[in-house]
Motif scaffolding. Sequence first.
Motif, PDB file in Angstrom:
ATOM      1  N   ARG A  60      -6.978   2.717   4.287  1.00 53.31           N
ATOM      2  CA  ARG A  60      -6.464   1.341   4.220  1.00 53.31           C
ATOM      3  C   ARG A  60      -5.203   1.128   5.051  1.00 53.31           C
ATOM      4  N   HIS A 119     -12.058  -2.156  -2.693  1.00 53.81           N
ATOM      5  CA  HIS A 119     -11.109  -2.516  -3.751  1.00 53.81           C
ATOM      6  C   HIS A 119     -10.868  -4.030  -3.740  1.00 53.81           C
ATOM      7  N   ASP A 168      -7.172  -1.430 -16.563  1.00 52.93           N
ATOM      8  CA  ASP A 168      -7.392  -0.540 -15.431  1.00 52.93           C
ATOM      9  C   ASP A 168      -8.493   0.426 -15.837  1.00 52.93           C
ATOM     10  N   GLU A 223     -14.200  -3.848  -8.321  1.00 53.38           N
ATOM     11  CA  GLU A 223     -14.388  -2.997  -7.153  1.00 53.38           C
ATOM     12  C   GLU A 223     -15.663  -2.172  -7.284  1.00 53.38           C
TER      13      GLU A 223
HETATM   14  O1  TA6 Z   1      -8.045  -0.124  -8.662  1.00 49.78           O
HETATM   15  C1  TA6 Z   1      -7.099  -0.088  -9.654  1.00 49.78           C
HETATM   16  C2  TA6 Z   1      -5.933   0.804  -9.248  1.00 49.78           C
HETATM   17  O2  TA6 Z   1      -6.362   2.098  -9.038  1.00 49.78           O
HETATM   18  C3  TA6 Z   1      -4.809   0.704 -10.267  1.00 49.78           C
HETATM   19  O3  TA6 Z   1      -4.591   1.921 -10.912  1.00 49.78           O
HETATM   20  C4  TA6 Z   1      -3.610   0.219  -9.462  1.00 49.78           C
HETATM   21  O4  TA6 Z   1      -2.809   1.243  -9.088  1.00 49.78           O
HETATM   22  C5  TA6 Z   1      -4.280  -0.463  -8.285  1.00 49.78           C
HETATM   23  O5  TA6 Z   1      -5.381   0.333  -7.999  1.00 49.78           O
HETATM   24  C6  TA6 Z   1      -3.427  -0.774  -7.100  1.00 49.78           C
HETATM   25  O6  TA6 Z   1      -3.058   0.353  -6.420  1.00 49.78           O
HETATM   26  P1  TA6 Z   1      -2.034   0.210  -5.185  1.00 49.78           P
HETATM   27  O7  TA6 Z   1      -1.900   1.603  -4.639  1.00 49.78           O
HETATM   28  O8  TA6 Z   1      -2.690  -0.727  -4.186  1.00 49.78           O
HETATM   29  O9  TA6 Z   1      -0.769  -0.357  -5.717  1.00 49.78           O
END
Ligand code: TA6
Length: 302
Positions: free
Chosen positions: A99, A169, A214, A273
Motif C-alpha cells: 500500500r 481493505h 475489529d 474487506e
Molecule cells: O482491517 C482492520 C485493521 O486491521 C484494524 O486492526 C486497524 O488497525 C485497521 O486495519 C487500520 O490499520 P492502519 O494500519 O491502516 O491504521
Amino acid sequence: MRAEELTTEFGVAGVLDFINTQHGLVKAAISLDGVVGELYLQGAQVTTWRLRDEQLVLFTSPKSKFAQGWAIRGGIPIIFPWFGPSRHAPTAPQHGFARTATWHLDAVETAGGKSLTMTLSLTDSDVGATMWPEPFRAIYTVTFAQTLSSRLAVQNRARHPILFEEALHTYFAISDISHIAISGLVGTTYIDKTDAARRKPQTTELVTITAETDRVYLDTPGRCAIEDRGWRRRAVIEKDGAKSTVVWNPWAQKAAAMADLGDLMWRGMACVEAGNIADNEVLLAQDGEHQMSTTISIDTMA
Ligand code: TA6
C-alpha cells in the motif's frame, strides 16, 4: 513515471488523465458516462468510485497525508504480503508494503465511455528483500464502470512454496454507523481483535456496529452486503478466491487518536474487506499464481 509521461502513454482524452499532486504522488482521474474515479499509483489505491447522482461509495479521509510512503486512509488499500503486524519482522510496517509502494501502470483498456480497466504491477525488485525475502510479481486489475471490479493476482517466483496474507481493505462511505447492518456472515466464525483474538460464532443474520469493531471472519461466503437505512441503499460485495472478510470501525476513542481520521468522520465509514488472512492465508506453490477478486455494486433498498 510523472503524470505528463503517463498521460502521453496511457491518457484517453476526456476519460483518463494523470495529475502530479502537491505532495509528490501521481493520481489517475477517470471520467466515464455516469462514473467518476480516482486511483493513486502509490499503492495502486483506488480512492474514488462514484456513480453520478449517487452518494459517495468509497470513503477517503480528507485528513489523509497523501504523501510518499504514507498509507492513504481510505478507498481500497491493497494489503500484502501480511495482514496487521508481520509475524516475522515485528518492526516491519503494519499491513505489508504494497500500500505504500509505487506500482507500475502496465495497461489501460476502455470500452467506449462505459468502462475503463487499469492493470498495474509490483515485483520484489520494486520493494527490496529486506522486509520480505520472496521473489514475486503482483498484478492488480481494476475496472471502473457501473460496478467496481478489482482483482489481485500474485505469482510465486521463488524456488519454493510461499505463504502470504492479502486483503482489499475497502473503506465504504455510509450515512451513519448507527444506520447500517452487514448481511452475509451468519454461521461463520470470527477472530475478535478487540477481545484478545477470541474466536466467536456469528449467530445473528445481521452484523450491527455499536462499539469499536475489529473482526476477521473466516471461510465466508462469496457475497455480503452493507444495508444502509439512512441512504436507502445496499452496497453489495461479491468476492472470489478470498476466504476471509474483515469488518472494522475504530469508534470514537481509537479514531480520536488517529491523526488522519479524528473527530466524527469514523461515523461515516465502515471497512468491509475481502482477503485471505490468518487460517485462510495462502500457500502458493513454486511458479504458481493465486487470484482474488471483488465486485462492488450499489442497489436501492425498498
Ligand atoms: O482491517 C482492520 C485493521 O486491521 C484494524 O486492526 C486497524 O488497525 C485497521 O486495519 C487500520 O490499520 P492502519 O494500519 O491502516 O491504521
